[in-house]
Design an enzyme around this catalytic site. Structure first.
Site, mmCIF file in Angstrom:
data_model
loop_
_atom_site.group_PDB
_atom_site.id
_atom_site.type_symbol
_atom_site.label_atom_id
_atom_site.label_comp_id
_atom_site.label_asym_id
_atom_site.label_seq_id
_atom_site.Cartn_x
_atom_site.Cartn_y
_atom_site.Cartn_z
ATOM 1 N N ALA A 79 0.867 -1.179 0.000
ATOM 2 C CA ALA A 79 0.000 0.000 0.000
ATOM 3 C C ALA A 79 0.902 1.226 0.000
ATOM 4 C CB ALA A 79 -0.861 -0.014 1.247
ATOM 5 N N GLY A 138 0.763 -5.050 0.782
ATOM 6 C CA GLY A 138 -0.412 -5.100 -0.076
ATOM 7 C C GLY A 138 -0.140 -5.757 -1.416
ATOM 8 N N GLU A 171 -0.530 -9.295 -0.793
ATOM 9 C CA GLU A 171 -1.963 -9.533 -0.560
ATOM 10 C C GLU A 171 -2.756 -9.497 -1.873
ATOM 11 O OE1 GLU A 171 -1.939 -6.357 2.325
ATOM 12 O OE2 GLU A 171 -2.532 -7.738 3.906
ATOM 13 N N GLU A 200 4.674 -5.104 7.111
ATOM 14 C CA GLU A 200 3.912 -4.046 7.771
ATOM 15 C C GLU A 200 4.345 -3.787 9.203
ATOM 16 O OE1 GLU A 200 2.634 -6.476 5.971
ATOM 17 O OE2 GLU A 200 1.132 -5.708 4.572
HETATM 18 N N1 CAA Z 1 4.655 3.260 -0.582
HETATM 19 C C1 CAA Z 1 5.070 4.433 -1.102
HETATM 20 N N2 CAA Z 1 6.227 4.564 -1.785
HETATM 21 C C2 CAA Z 1 6.984 3.478 -1.929
HETATM 22 C C3 CAA Z 1 6.624 2.230 -1.404
HETATM 23 C C4 CAA Z 1 5.391 2.136 -0.708
HETATM 24 N N3 CAA Z 1 4.938 1.002 -0.203
HETATM 25 N N4 CAA Z 1 7.591 1.339 -1.702
HETATM 26 C C5 CAA Z 1 8.520 1.992 -2.392
HETATM 27 N N5 CAA Z 1 8.156 3.302 -2.535
HETATM 28 C C6 CAA Z 1 8.879 4.352 -3.215
HETATM 29 C C7 CAA Z 1 10.043 4.845 -2.387
HETATM 30 O O1 CAA Z 1 9.613 5.791 -1.423
HETATM 31 C C8 CAA Z 1 10.930 5.442 -3.451
HETATM 32 O O2 CAA Z 1 10.390 6.706 -3.804
HETATM 33 P P1 CAA Z 1 11.398 7.972 -3.950
HETATM 34 O O3 CAA Z 1 12.286 7.616 -5.101
HETATM 35 O O4 CAA Z 1 10.459 9.104 -4.232
HETATM 36 O O5 CAA Z 1 12.125 8.059 -2.676
HETATM 37 C C9 CAA Z 1 10.702 4.509 -4.634
HETATM 38 O O6 CAA Z 1 9.486 3.828 -4.392
HETATM 39 C C10 CAA Z 1 11.805 3.484 -4.788
HETATM 40 O O7 CAA Z 1 11.934 2.798 -3.556
HETATM 41 P P2 CAA Z 1 13.340 2.630 -2.800
HETATM 42 O O8 CAA Z 1 14.245 3.754 -3.132
HETATM 43 O O9 CAA Z 1 13.026 2.399 -1.357
HETATM 44 O O10 CAA Z 1 13.871 1.306 -3.514
HETATM 45 P P3 CAA Z 1 14.815 0.187 -2.870
HETATM 46 O O11 CAA Z 1 15.182 -0.729 -3.979
HETATM 47 O O12 CAA Z 1 15.902 0.814 -2.074
HETATM 48 O O13 CAA Z 1 13.877 -0.606 -1.854
HETATM 49 C C11 CAA Z 1 11.858 -1.765 -1.164
HETATM 50 C C12 CAA Z 1 12.784 -1.335 -2.346
HETATM 51 C C13 CAA Z 1 12.595 -2.769 -0.294
HETATM 52 C C14 CAA Z 1 10.621 -2.379 -1.759
HETATM 53 C C15 CAA Z 1 11.521 -0.504 -0.335
HETATM 54 O O14 CAA Z 1 11.031 0.498 -1.200
HETATM 55 C C16 CAA Z 1 10.487 -0.745 0.702
HETATM 56 O O15 CAA Z 1 10.797 -1.268 1.752
HETATM 57 N N6 CAA Z 1 9.211 -0.342 0.440
HETATM 58 C C17 CAA Z 1 8.169 -0.445 1.401
HETATM 59 C C18 CAA Z 1 7.655 -1.881 1.497
HETATM 60 C C19 CAA Z 1 6.562 -1.980 2.537
HETATM 61 O O16 CAA Z 1 6.771 -1.709 3.700
HETATM 62 N N7 CAA Z 1 5.348 -2.388 2.115
HETATM 63 C C20 CAA Z 1 4.228 -2.503 2.972
HETATM 64 C C21 CAA Z 1 3.379 -1.254 2.872
HETATM 65 S S1 CAA Z 1 2.073 -1.215 4.066
HETATM 66 C C22 CAA Z 1 0.865 -2.216 3.417
HETATM 67 O O17 CAA Z 1 0.990 -2.756 2.336
HETATM 68 C C23 CAA Z 1 -0.354 -2.381 4.261
HETATM 69 C C24 CAA Z 1 -1.300 -3.397 3.757
HETATM 70 O O18 CAA Z 1 -1.314 -4.507 4.215
HETATM 71 C C25 CAA Z 1 -2.284 -3.060 2.750
#
Ligand code: CAA
Length: 389
Positions: free
Chosen positions: A196, A239, A242, A262
């Site tokens: 998400a 998500g 999911e 999460e």
């Molecule tokens: N939401 C918003 N933006 C996101 C995102 C997310 N879930 N995942 C990645 N992005 C964005 C980053 O902020 C970044 O944007 P900027 O360039 O503007 O900074 C861009 O995508 C590229 O990401 P990274 O620079 O972080 O890329 P990376 O290769 O270093 O890392 C990753 C990749 C490991 C996937 C890392 O981005 C990450 O940990 N993302 C979050 C994953 C996460 O926690 N997901 C769960 C979300 S909560 C949820 O999903 C609730 C639910 O159950 C519905």
């Protein structure tokens, strides 16, 4: 007819496409001329644009590497010349390494650029929007198969509200379209979806979430009556995992990563992670993934655990998903839907109720023309011609 003079800057880019690009990816002048000469569809233009962007990014990356290398070389030569005349002190060495920092940073930037681009490339190169208004999705149809590609590359396909609204809309359209028999959902090479959208939701409050039933509309995918196949490459986190689990079948590229991170954000999975994951891979593995947020499954592990049906090389997973969708799409649609209904019932009701439900559906298939056709074709040793009736 040569287009060289009129398109010289573009031609330069096209011609200098690196040798490392696969023949499929490399854009040549021939492509360009063909585009110019023949009838060009919107889909052709999109493919062309994708390939052009790929070559431009590669060129930029290469240029930055050269700059970094030359920069370092100049500094090293200057330092050697300096060292020939003077005994270099620690202070001087620090100055030299500071001077080297900038080119090194540039080299890292080149790496980041290339990673950013792999997020940009959709998993397959044929794309055309159902509706030009779509902002976050690419869609196309191939025979009786619809392919929906999540396309929010800069955010690794983070599932913002707008993306899900569009996804629900196109899935509904394809579900209502009698010419479509199955749907493939995919993302980019780098990410199916990284969860998400954290930035979009970070300031939301409890009352707002509760009143609006935040994420409630995500479940609409599970109401789609035609079979859905998730073709997952790269990250399928939170998500994203999911969403894949809401599909009927998951195929994974060999570099796919499945996880529920999460808890590291101070929250819990909100779209089925704690429920569907347990049913797919069992309690212990699901607990480990959701409680640590950092134990992810590789594609192979996900296959062994039963989360995904098959693993393919990353560049083949979408095509394989489409092949399976084609097979399903050519079977009798109402009967396919009954199978889907019956299997989904097994998650909702006790075994005895599920068995009764299955038997009633089995009985009802005998009211269809396709049952008559399917069984007659078997008896007559010919291929069945289903009419979806
Ligand atoms: N939401 C918003 N933006 C996101 C995102 C997310 N879930 N995942 C990645 N992005 C964005 C980053 O902020 C970044 O944007 P900027 O360039 O503007 O900074 C861009 O995508 C590229 O990401 P990274 O620079 O972080 O890329 P990376 O290769 O270093 O890392 C990753 C990749 C490991 C996937 C890392 O981005 C990450 O940990 N993302 C979050 C994953 C996460 O926690 N997901 C769960 C979300 S909560 C949820 O999903 C609730 C639910 O159950 C519905």
């Amino acid at each position: 007819m040569s287009t060289r003079s009129s398109f010289s800057p573009v031609t330069q880019i096209l011609e200098s496409g690196p040798a490392s690009a696969s023949p499929e990816e490399r854009v040549t002048e021939e492509h360009f001329n063909n585009l110019h000469a023949s009838s060009v569809t919107y889909r052709d233009l999109l493919i062309f644009e994708e390939r052009l962007k790929l070559n431009m990014i590669r060129l930029k990356k290469r240029q930055q590497k050269y700059e970094a290398f030359l920069g370092s070389l100049v500094v090293v030569i200057a330092y050697c010349a300096f060292a020939t005349f003077y005994q270099p002190s620690e202070h001087h060495s620090i100055i030299m390494f500071s001077a080297l920092r900038q080119p090194l940073v540039r080299a890292t930037a080149a790496k980041r650029l290339s990673r950013a681009f792999s997020a940009y490339s959709p998993n397959h190169n044929a794309v055309a929007p159902t509706s030009p208004k779509l902002e976050y999705l690419l869609t196309e149809t191939r025979g009786r198969v619809a392919v929906v590609t999540l396309h929010r590359p800069k955010a690794l396909n983070a599932l913002c509200n707008g993306l899900f609204v569009e996804l629900n809309q196109v899935l509904r359209e394809f579900d209502d379209n009698k010419d479509i028999g199955a749907i493939v959902i995919t993302g980019s090479e780098r990410a199916f979806a990284a969860g998400a959208d954290i930035k979009e939701m970070k300031d939301r409050g409890f009352i707002e979430n509760y009143a609006e039933d935040f994420l409630g509309h995500w479940t609409q995918i599970t109401k789609i009556r035609k079979p859905t196949i998730a073709a997952v490459n790269g990250f399928a986190l939170g998500g994203g995992c999911e969403l894949a689990m809401m599909c009927d079948i998951i195929y994974a590229g060999d570099k796919a990563v499945f996880g529920q991170p999460e808890i590291k954000l101070g929250t819990i999975p909100g779209a089925g992670g704690t429920q569907r994951l347990v049913r797919a891979i069992g309690k212990s593995k699901a607990m480990e993934m959701c409680l640590t947020g950092s134990v992810n499954l590789t594609a192979e592990e996900a296959e062994r655990a039963g989360l995904v049906s098959r693993v393919y090389p990353a560049d083949q997973v979408v095509d394989e998903a489409i092949k399976t969708a084609e097979k399903i799409g050519n079977l009798s649609l109402p009967i396919v839907q009954m199978v889907k209904d019956a299997i989904n019932q097994s998650f909702e009701v006790p075994l005895s109720g599920g068995l009764t439900f299955e038997r009633r559906l089995f009985h009802s298939t005998f009211a269809s023309k396709d049952q008559k056709e399917g069984m007659a074709a078997f008896a007559e040793k010919r291929k069945a011609n289903f009419t979806h009736n």
